[in-house]
Design a protein around this motif. Sequence first.
Motif, mmCIF file in Angstrom:
data_model
loop_
_atom_site.group_PDB
_atom_site.id
_atom_site.type_symbol
_atom_site.label_atom_id
_atom_site.label_comp_id
_atom_site.label_asym_id
_atom_site.label_seq_id
_atom_site.Cartn_x
_atom_site.Cartn_y
_atom_site.Cartn_z
ATOM 1 N N GLY A 1 -30.349 6.802 21.423
ATOM 2 C CA GLY A 1 -30.758 6.067 22.593
ATOM 3 C C GLY A 1 -29.834 6.048 23.774
ATOM 4 N N SER B 1 -41.976 6.655 22.843
ATOM 5 C CA SER B 1 -41.396 6.531 21.509
ATOM 6 C C SER B 1 -41.543 7.809 20.700
ATOM 7 C CB SER B 1 -42.067 5.371 20.755
ATOM 8 O OG SER B 1 -43.468 5.598 20.625
ATOM 9 N N GLY C 1 -36.482 11.413 24.832
ATOM 10 C CA GLY C 1 -36.194 10.675 26.051
ATOM 11 C C GLY C 1 -37.055 11.138 27.199
ATOM 12 N N THR D 1 -35.110 7.022 30.658
ATOM 13 C CA THR D 1 -33.927 7.010 29.797
ATOM 14 C C THR D 1 -32.889 8.049 30.226
ATOM 15 O OG1 THR D 1 -34.980 8.521 28.211
ATOM 16 C CG2 THR D 1 -35.224 6.159 27.818
ATOM 17 N N LYS E 1 -29.054 -0.566 30.465
ATOM 18 C CA LYS E 1 -29.650 0.246 29.407
ATOM 19 C C LYS E 1 -28.583 0.955 28.583
ATOM 20 C CE LYS E 1 -34.178 1.250 31.512
ATOM 21 N NZ LYS E 1 -35.068 2.304 32.043
ATOM 22 N N VAL F 1 -27.227 0.254 24.332
ATOM 23 C CA VAL F 1 -27.017 1.234 23.270
ATOM 24 C C VAL F 1 -25.785 0.893 22.452
ATOM 25 C CG1 VAL F 1 -26.493 3.670 22.828
ATOM 26 C CG2 VAL F 1 -28.149 3.047 24.578
#
Length: 266
Positions: A10, A208, A212, A234, A260, A264
């Motif tokens: 992620g 999902s 990314g 992302t 973001k 992670v």
Amino acid sequence: MTDAADVGGGPLWVGTSWKMNKGMSEARQYVRGLSDHVRRVGLSGVQPFVIPSFTAIAATRDELGPDSPVLVGAQNAHWEDGGAWTGEVSVAQVKDAGAQLVEIGHSERREHFGETVATTRLKVAAALRHGLVPLLCIGESAEVKRAGDSSRVILEQAAGALDGLTAAQTGRVLVAYEPIWAIGENGRPATVDELRQPFADLGREYGSATRGLLYGGSVNLENAADLLGIDHVTGLFVGRAAWQLPGYLRLLEIAAAHPKAAAVTR
């Protein structure tokens, strides 16, 4: 060397394609400075990547060294492993040169070199077959945008390129949304409002399911943080703003400071 298939968890992806710029000495100088920065500062929550010209892939990989967290990509590759394809370079060959990622379907390749949905599908499959990360570029023209058909076109481009893949294979693919009207020297920077719906649609279908969803198109130091804040984004795929090392380093810092990226590492 970092195994491209194992990079994940992620992070915010922040990368740049140098297009038809930088020879081997320039590439070495650039990534030497990048390596020094990564060693001194670190890149918590961020996955950097650089995509040089074919001639500089090996020099770039060599300068970064075997343990660098920075991934190296190729700007294109043929879907066949070998054969009578004069002037082409295969996925196997770019991997041998040190590439860990392959850019596929950029709008310039589609416009000037006949790239189609069918060939992007073949190239994505070839990259996966050789253990490289496919970076699939999709995007619509200004005419399509004016007609209100952006989401349909980009979703069709993505679906066509990913057709036939297993869920595990799709999960190894990066998708970069690069609206044609927003890229290049004459591109107009997209506003956050203009990007919300395309990324909502991409996120619903692929958020999902893929590795990314990146945005590319007139990314700069002023808009990078806002672009990263869009739901389902992302990462950033950057052009001119990252061609000089100071610009790229600043973009990496912006990403590392973003909530973001912090999420992670928690």
